[in-house]
Design a protein around this motif. Sequence first.
Motif, PDB file in Angstrom:
ATOM      1  N   PRO A 155      -3.548 -74.284  21.931  1.00  0.00           N
ATOM      2  CA  PRO A 155      -4.955 -74.573  22.205  1.00  0.00           C
ATOM      3  C   PRO A 155      -5.257 -76.079  22.171  1.00  0.00           C
ATOM      4  N   ALA A 156      -6.126 -76.494  23.061  1.00  0.00           N
ATOM      5  CA  ALA A 156      -6.630 -77.878  23.062  1.00  0.00           C
ATOM      6  C   ALA A 156      -8.043 -77.856  22.486  1.00  0.00           C
ATOM      7  N   GLN A 157      -8.593 -79.034  22.200  1.00  0.00           N
ATOM      8  CA  GLN A 157      -9.912 -79.065  21.572  1.00  0.00           C
ATOM      9  C   GLN A 157     -10.672 -80.328  21.962  1.00  0.00           C
ATOM     10  N   GLY A 158     -11.971 -80.167  22.173  1.00  0.00           N
ATOM     11  CA  GLY A 158     -12.803 -81.305  22.564  1.00  0.00           C
ATOM     12  C   GLY A 158     -13.767 -81.708  21.468  1.00  0.00           C
ATOM     13  N   VAL A 159     -13.272 -82.434  20.488  1.00  0.00           N
ATOM     14  CA  VAL A 159     -14.154 -82.929  19.415  1.00  0.00           C
ATOM     15  C   VAL A 159     -14.547 -84.368  19.735  1.00  0.00           C
ATOM     16  N   ASP A 160     -15.837 -84.625  19.721  1.00  0.00           N
ATOM     17  CA  ASP A 160     -16.394 -85.950  19.994  1.00  0.00           C
ATOM     18  C   ASP A 160     -15.654 -87.011  19.162  1.00  0.00           C
ATOM     19  N   SER A 204     -14.844 -88.403  26.686  1.00  0.00           N
ATOM     20  CA  SER A 204     -15.121 -86.965  26.770  1.00  0.00           C
ATOM     21  C   SER A 204     -13.906 -86.217  26.263  1.00  0.00           C
ATOM     22  N   GLN A 205     -13.228 -86.807  25.350  1.00  0.00           N
ATOM     23  CA  GLN A 205     -11.840 -86.486  25.061  1.00  0.00           C
ATOM     24  C   GLN A 205     -11.510 -85.026  24.769  1.00  0.00           C
ATOM     25  N   LEU A 206     -10.567 -84.568  25.539  1.00  0.00           N
ATOM     26  CA  LEU A 206      -9.938 -83.276  25.259  1.00  0.00           C
ATOM     27  C   LEU A 206      -8.561 -83.608  24.695  1.00  0.00           C
ATOM     28  N   VAL A 207      -8.260 -83.035  23.536  1.00  0.00           N
ATOM     29  CA  VAL A 207      -6.991 -83.343  22.898  1.00  0.00           C
ATOM     30  C   VAL A 207      -6.110 -82.093  22.917  1.00  0.00           C
ATOM     31  N   PHE A 208      -4.884 -82.264  23.378  1.00  0.00           N
ATOM     32  CA  PHE A 208      -3.975 -81.130  23.559  1.00  0.00           C
ATOM     33  C   PHE A 208      -3.158 -80.861  22.282  1.00  0.00           C
ATOM     34  N   VAL A 252     -14.150 -83.163  38.937  1.00  0.00           N
ATOM     35  CA  VAL A 252     -14.996 -82.895  37.773  1.00  0.00           C
ATOM     36  C   VAL A 252     -14.192 -82.056  36.787  1.00  0.00           C
ATOM     37  N   GLY A 253     -14.336 -82.362  35.510  1.00  0.00           N
ATOM     38  CA  GLY A 253     -13.695 -81.580  34.455  1.00  0.00           C
ATOM     39  C   GLY A 253     -14.765 -81.151  33.463  1.00  0.00           C
ATOM     40  N   ILE A 254     -14.753 -79.870  33.102  1.00  0.00           N
ATOM     41  CA  ILE A 254     -15.791 -79.341  32.207  1.00  0.00           C
ATOM     42  C   ILE A 254     -15.102 -78.649  31.027  1.00  0.00           C
ATOM     43  N   ILE A 255     -15.554 -78.979  29.800  1.00  0.00           N
ATOM     44  CA  ILE A 255     -14.916 -78.392  28.600  1.00  0.00           C
ATOM     45  C   ILE A 255     -15.983 -78.000  27.570  1.00  0.00           C
ATOM     46  N   PRO A 256     -15.648 -77.043  26.690  1.00  0.00           N
ATOM     47  CA  PRO A 256     -16.486 -76.858  25.512  1.00  0.00           C
ATOM     48  C   PRO A 256     -16.251 -78.026  24.569  1.00  0.00           C
ATOM     49  N   ALA A 257     -17.301 -78.526  23.958  1.00  0.00           N
ATOM     50  CA  ALA A 257     -17.142 -79.712  23.105  1.00  0.00           C
ATOM     51  C   ALA A 257     -17.950 -79.559  21.826  1.00  0.00           C
ATOM     52  N   LEU A 258     -17.455 -80.220  20.786  1.00  0.00           N
ATOM     53  CA  LEU A 258     -18.253 -80.361  19.572  1.00  0.00           C
ATOM     54  C   LEU A 258     -18.687 -81.813  19.539  1.00  0.00           C
ATOM     55  N   THR A 259     -19.999 -82.021  19.497  1.00  0.00           N
ATOM     56  CA  THR A 259     -20.466 -83.397  19.504  1.00  0.00           C
ATOM     57  C   THR A 259     -21.305 -83.641  18.254  1.00  0.00           C
ATOM     58  N   VAL A 260     -21.803 -84.865  18.111  1.00  0.00           N
ATOM     59  CA  VAL A 260     -22.570 -85.189  16.901  1.00  0.00           C
ATOM     60  C   VAL A 260     -23.823 -84.322  16.810  1.00  0.00           C
ATOM     61  N   ASP A 297     -14.620 -75.147  14.661  1.00  0.00           N
ATOM     62  CA  ASP A 297     -16.004 -75.559  14.928  1.00  0.00           C
ATOM     63  C   ASP A 297     -16.353 -75.637  16.405  1.00  0.00           C
ATOM     64  N   VAL A 298     -15.363 -75.501  17.254  1.00  0.00           N
ATOM     65  CA  VAL A 298     -15.617 -75.579  18.701  1.00  0.00           C
ATOM     66  C   VAL A 298     -14.602 -74.660  19.370  1.00  0.00           C
ATOM     67  N   ALA A 299     -15.046 -74.008  20.453  1.00  0.00           N
ATOM     68  CA  ALA A 299     -14.141 -73.104  21.161  1.00  0.00           C
ATOM     69  C   ALA A 299     -12.885 -73.866  21.559  1.00  0.00           C
ATOM     70  N   ALA A 300     -11.731 -73.281  21.247  1.00  0.00           N
ATOM     71  CA  ALA A 300     -10.478 -73.908  21.661  1.00  0.00           C
ATOM     72  C   ALA A 300     -10.351 -73.752  23.175  1.00  0.00           C
ATOM     73  N   VAL A 301      -9.748 -74.736  23.805  1.00  0.00           N
ATOM     74  CA  VAL A 301      -9.465 -74.638  25.244  1.00  0.00           C
ATOM     75  C   VAL A 301      -8.066 -74.049  25.371  1.00  0.00           C
ATOM     76  N   THR A 302      -7.993 -72.856  25.937  1.00  0.00           N
ATOM     77  CA  THR A 302      -6.696 -72.169  25.975  1.00  0.00           C
ATOM     78  C   THR A 302      -6.078 -72.135  27.374  1.00  0.00           C
ATOM     79  N   GLU A 303      -6.842 -72.559  28.362  1.00  0.00           N
ATOM     80  CA  GLU A 303      -6.280 -72.540  29.725  1.00  0.00           C
ATOM     81  C   GLU A 303      -6.927 -73.636  30.583  1.00  0.00           C
ATOM     82  N   ILE A 304      -6.291 -73.911  31.692  1.00  0.00           N
ATOM     83  CA  ILE A 304      -6.899 -74.797  32.700  1.00  0.00           C
ATOM     84  C   ILE A 304      -7.191 -73.955  33.928  1.00  0.00           C
ATOM     85  N   SER A 305      -8.429 -74.028  34.347  1.00  0.00           N
ATOM     86  CA  SER A 305      -8.845 -73.302  35.541  1.00  0.00           C
ATOM     87  C   SER A 305      -9.030 -74.352  36.649  1.00  0.00           C
TER      88      SER A 305
END
Length: 412
Positions: free
Chosen positions: A101-106, A48-52, A202-210, A70-78
């Motif tokens: 920004p971090a990013q969750g690309v599949d 479910s990789q989030l890359v910083f 639980v961790g929830i992120i915006p992601a770009l998947t296939v 292509d995917v919302a950048a993750v700019t904070e941790i809530s």
Amino acid sequence: MTSRRIAIVGAGQSGLLLGLGLRANGYDVTIVADKRAEEVRSGPLLSSQLVFGPAIALERQLGVHFWPGDVAAVTEISFTAAVAPGAPEPAIAWSAGLAAPAQGVDQRLKVAAWMTEYTRRGGEIRYQKATLDDIEGFAREFDLVVVAAGRGPQFERLFPRDDALSPYRQAQRFVAALQMRVPDDDPIPASLRFSQSPAGEVGIIPALTVEGRALGMGLFAVPGGPMDVWDGVSDTEQHFELVRKLLRDQFPWRAEIIERAEPLSSLRGRITPTVRHPVGTLPSGAKVLALGDTAVTNDPLAGQGANLAAYAARSYASVILEQGDRAFDEGFMRASFARFWTVGRYATRFSNDLLAPPAAHMPALFQTAQVVPEVARRFVGVFENPATYTEWATDGTAAMRYLEEARARARG
Ligand SMILES: Cc1cc2nc3c(=O)[nH]c(=O)nc-3n(C[C@H](O)[C@H](O)[C@H](O)COP(=O)(O)OP(=O)(O)OC[C@H]3O[C@@H](n4cnc5c(N)ncnc54)[C@H](O)[C@@H]3O)c2cc1C
């Protein structure tokens, strides 16, 4: 330009970044891959990789950061935490910005695109599932063999577990990753929403998947606790229904986001965190070097694996370059791992500590983070730069002293 020939077993996060880094410096690189790019792209979920920021910076430097907008950048941790399983509200809630920004690309998208790009840049790929015998052959053929074949017991005789550096004998969580489609008009917040309770996280992120824009979720169940109820779950539909139930029961303040979601793909399992002796001796006596999860596998709870794999690839590439025409002998291999471990050990300790029952000072740290932004930012900074996970967070006395100073600074 160099005439040195390097083989990398495994076309994953670390192997491809090392291969691309070495190609950029003129090395003759052969990657051994057990799947073709298209098979990876259309295959099962890998993580479910989030890359910083630091890992994204490496991708940019290598010219393989292909998904910038292509995917919302993750700019904070809530961050939210409940003190008891099933609490209706979190006892602690705070947010803090990431430095970059971090990013969750599949990973399926990344690996497939990087394999194609690596080949376009003149890298060779051999398609085979390498055995120990094959690795013997590579050791004869190449100047250096790096094994980047991911986690698992496949090469555990070659790279035995390092007991001194591996505190756990068993998996500390049941890990359940899920990707979901959400309606286009549902906003996906640009944050990693991380929640913990004694039952798990639980961790929830915006992601770009296939399949396009998605919501990615990792759920981590403490063994034997109320979230460790995955027996018999074997498909994505069942997985999704169970996640909905567990969120409503355990993290009700996080449940709404998936009410209108549809499941896309899932992955379940248990991962035993393991650090291995990184220099393997083949039956012939030849030495090979482990990279990425093959050397250090952490539980994904702290989101460090792919980030550390990228860091390791960069670190190994620089040591290989510095070695020039000198032999890639055992001393070189030990020095390569030692250099990487100067950072790797912090990511590993952070990952292992998050799995353990919280140390006595952690509730105070999280409570202070709620009212003193500096503390929240410092904790969030550990995810992107784990080498900052030092005494202020790991040692009770130093932590309490730091929190007192930070509170005083906040009061002005
Ligand atoms: C559920 C889950 C969630 C995760 N979430 C995150 C996260 O949010 N952030 C993060 O940083 N990390 C995360 N990770 C961890 C991350 O995915 C791994 O740490 C990272 O992919 C490791 O990279 P690697 O190159 O070592 O191995 P891999 O990426 O696994 O690559 C290994 C490659 O080698 C191939 N291979 C295996 N055996 C052979 C063989 N014999 N011959 C040839 N090829 C072979 C495999 O098919 C694969 O392509 C998560 C992992 C999981 C399971």
